[in-house]
Design a protein around this motif. Structure first.
Motif, PDB file in Angstrom:
ATOM      1  N   LEU A 105      15.131  23.750  -8.197  1.00 28.66           N
ATOM      2  CA  LEU A 105      16.227  23.906  -7.049  1.00 28.66           C
ATOM      3  C   LEU A 105      16.992  22.578  -7.012  1.00 28.66           C
ATOM      4  O   LEU A 105      18.322  22.545  -6.861  1.00 28.66           O
ATOM      5  N   CYS A 107      18.006  21.019  -9.714  1.00 29.84           N
ATOM      6  CA  CYS A 107      18.817  20.938 -10.675  1.00 29.84           C
ATOM      7  C   CYS A 107      20.120  21.737 -10.546  1.00 29.84           C
ATOM      8  O   CYS A 107      20.874  21.931 -11.654  1.00 29.84           O
ATOM      9  N   TYR A 108      20.211  22.426  -9.331  1.00 26.51           N
ATOM     10  CA  TYR A 108      21.447  23.188  -9.480  1.00 26.51           C
ATOM     11  C   TYR A 108      22.628  22.449  -9.141  1.00 26.51           C
ATOM     12  O   TYR A 108      22.820  21.500  -8.271  1.00 26.51           O
ATOM     13  N   PHE A 110      27.215  23.388  -8.845  1.00 20.61           N
ATOM     14  CA  PHE A 110      28.061  24.616  -9.081  1.00 20.61           C
ATOM     15  C   PHE A 110      29.194  23.763  -9.750  1.00 20.61           C
ATOM     16  O   PHE A 110      29.974  23.309  -9.205  1.00 20.61           O
ATOM     17  N   ALA A 139      13.958  30.340  -8.651  1.00 20.03           N
ATOM     18  CA  ALA A 139      15.197  29.568  -9.007  1.00 20.03           C
ATOM     19  C   ALA A 139      16.310  30.371  -9.440  1.00 20.03           C
ATOM     20  O   ALA A 139      17.104  30.065  -9.149  1.00 20.03           O
ATOM     21  N   THR A 140      15.997  31.446 -10.404  1.00 20.96           N
ATOM     22  CA  THR A 140      17.376  32.176 -10.861  1.00 20.96           C
ATOM     23  C   THR A 140      17.922  32.683  -9.945  1.00 20.96           C
ATOM     24  O   THR A 140      19.116  33.089  -9.701  1.00 20.96           O
ATOM     25  N   THR A 142      17.718  32.017  -6.543  1.00 22.52           N
ATOM     26  CA  THR A 142      18.494  31.090  -5.679  1.00 22.52           C
ATOM     27  C   THR A 142      19.877  30.700  -6.083  1.00 22.52           C
ATOM     28  O   THR A 142      20.677  30.553  -5.590  1.00 22.52           O
ATOM     29  N   TYR A 143      19.887  30.286  -7.489  1.00 22.88           N
ATOM     30  CA  TYR A 143      20.927  30.079  -8.401  1.00 22.88           C
ATOM     31  C   TYR A 143      22.075  31.327  -8.124  1.00 22.88           C
ATOM     32  O   TYR A 143      23.260  30.910  -8.051  1.00 22.88           O
ATOM     33  N   ARG A 146      23.570  31.187  -4.652  1.00 24.17           N
ATOM     34  CA  ARG A 146      24.419  30.001  -4.207  1.00 24.17           C
ATOM     35  C   ARG A 146      25.660  30.174  -5.155  1.00 24.17           C
ATOM     36  O   ARG A 146      26.857  30.104  -4.585  1.00 24.17           O
ATOM     37  N   ASP A 147      25.542  30.858  -6.354  1.00 28.90           N
ATOM     38  CA  ASP A 147      26.800  31.033  -7.149  1.00 28.90           C
ATOM     39  C   ASP A 147      27.806  32.038  -6.557  1.00 28.90           C
ATOM     40  O   ASP A 147      28.913  31.920  -6.693  1.00 28.90           O
ATOM     41  N   GLU A 439      23.838  29.043   0.181  1.00 31.70           N
ATOM     42  CA  GLU A 439      22.410  28.691   0.167  1.00 31.70           C
ATOM     43  C   GLU A 439      21.589  29.926   0.618  1.00 31.70           C
ATOM     44  O   GLU A 439      22.154  30.974   1.420  1.00 31.70           O
TER      45      GLU A 439
END
Length: 458
Positions: A105, A107-108, A110, A139-140, A142-143, A146-147, A439
């Protein structure tokens, strides 16, 4: 992440405040002097870079809490010198998994609109015992959340949100049906249509289904207001600034759907997202208009800026038709919930104590907190209307989050366990592993509850 530790990976040694002195006692005098000189106290997430012969980085000390804080490793990918690292300690499986997830997390970033992406992160060798599947799906997901939230409304309207759901469905062979524009009236989603009709970007209802039809039914509903001007009850510019995040509920349920499908949970999953833009035009719905709803209840519009509950009421009424085991909705619904609980703590409302207790237990176990607020029935009188079955806002300035939840409750079958999470979906400032911006809040807790309840696919 890297697969295995090698001679080129630098050791990371986790130490607690209480354990630092014992670790130093076994080290050479030079190391003890260095650690003392830089003032390292093993506070959670803090690091000490230890030099080796020739000035190369030989080891990194990482402060951790005794309870294995998820976020202790989250600042390291961006703060450590480029290179590969491995955790030089025997961690139990749960701690190893949390360490790897915190790193992932952290490493995220945008970067969609950056002309140059020069951001690089240090890499971590997979810790022994870490549950890689759990880390990767969390992780994917959450990404993804967020994206979706971070993408500006110019590129994340109702059509683009539907496309994101369709892409997710295609990845896991789920069925996605989208009802658009005037077809919402033909299919009896009048409140969704009324809220979204003022925009040039047509409203729609997204309906994703996946899994064995004979399996227990789990239905997720997410508020998908892709931008909220407030409608004719126009927001001030300060209130409109972050309204690209008003589809955060939709992003959350797509994130949970990704986790469910990646894990192969033995459920019949359904995801319903009413996707609209609440705009101002000659066709905008007006204060004191009376709207029809899918359930047949009429709603007087006390305020056009309370639009999220209007689109959710149609989706919740549809969700109840399948008689699922559970309905869980996510919505960036009220500022009142933020006033009561702040930005990090979603408000949980629930009509079933067993469901609420299970979600709260998972929230504690996952360090993904939420707080239950009451569906206080005496307050329902404040939603009464003189001309319709109910009003979309209360008659006074108090209990805004509770009143919104009580409004939604009117559209859910009382026999179906239902939980409503009123979330911020946004970090106002950056913290390790949680950069400022969109988030996922409560997502890990809800998935963990569902995984614990229904188990893994055999």
């Amino acid at each position: 992440m890297r697969p295995k530790a090698g001679t080129d990976s630098i050791p990371l040694t986790p130490v607690t405040k209480d354990g630092l002195e014992g670790w130093l006692a076994d080290q050479p005098a030079g190391v003890r002097a260095w650690v003392a000189g830089i003032g390292f106290k093993a506070e959670s997430g803090k690091t000490a870079l230890l030099p080796g012969d020739g000035g190369n980085l030989a080891r990194v000390l990482v402060g951790v809490d005794a309870d294995a804080d998820l976020w202790a490793y989250a600042s390291l990918p961006a703060s450590l010198p480029a290179g590969a690292y491995h955790i030089d300690a025997g961690l139990d499986a749960g701690t190893a998994t949390r360490a790897a997830l915190g790193w992932a997390l952290g490493c995220y970033a945008f970067t969609r609109y950056k002309s140059k992406n020069e951001r690089s992160f240090a890499t971590l060798v997979w810790p022994d015992g870490a549950d890689r599947d759990a880390v990767e799906r969390t992780a994917t997901a959450t990404y993804l959340v967020r994206d979706l939230i971070n993408t500006p409304a110019s590129d994340m309207g109702p059509a683009e949100l539907a496309a994101a759901a369709e892409a997710l469905g295609a990845e896991f062979k789920a069925k996605v049906k989208v009802t658009v524009g005037e077809d919402l009236l033909k299919k009896n989603y009048p409140a969704v249509h009324a809220v979204g009709r003022a925009s040039a970007r047509e409203p729609r209802l997204i309906d994703l289904t996946w899994g064995d039809k004979a399996a227990p039914r789990v239905t997720l509903v997410g508020k998908g207001v892709c931008f909220d001007t407030g409608g004719l009850d126009l927001k001030p510019s300060s209130g409109m600034l972050l309204m690209k995040k008003d589809m955060g509920g939709a992003a959350h349920v797509l994130g949970i759907a990704r986790m469910i499908m990646m894990a192969g949970l033995p459920v019949r999953l359904r995801v319903l997202i009413p996707a609209v833009e609440n705009s101002v035009s000659g066709d905008a719905f007006r204060p004191l208009d009376v709207l029809a709803t899918r359930k047949g209840l009429s709603v007087e519009v006390g305020n056009t800026d309370a639009e999220g509950r209007l689109i959710l009421c149609d989706a919740l009424a549809e969700a109840a038709t399948d008689k699922p085991d559970v309905i869980i909705d996510f919505a960036t619904l009220t500022g009142a919930a933020r006033v009561a609980l702040g930005t990090e703590l979603p408000a949980l409302f629930c009509n079933d104590d067993a469901l609420a207790d299970g979600l709260l237990a998972s929230a504690r176990a996952q360090a993904d907190p939420m707080w239950r607020l009451p569906l206080h029935q005496p307050y329902a009188k404040m939603l009464e209307s003189k001309v319709a079955d109910l009003n979309n806002i209360g008659s006074g300035p108090f209990a805004g989050a509770i009143l919104a939840a009580l409004f939604l409750e009117r559209f859910v079958d009382k026999t179906i366990p239902w939980a409503h999470l009123d979330v911020m979906a946004w970090n106002p400032s950056s913290k390790p592993g949680r950069p400022e911006g969109g988030e996922a809040l409560g997502m890990r807790a809800v998935f963990a509850y569902l995984e614990g309840r229904y188990g893994k696919k055999s």
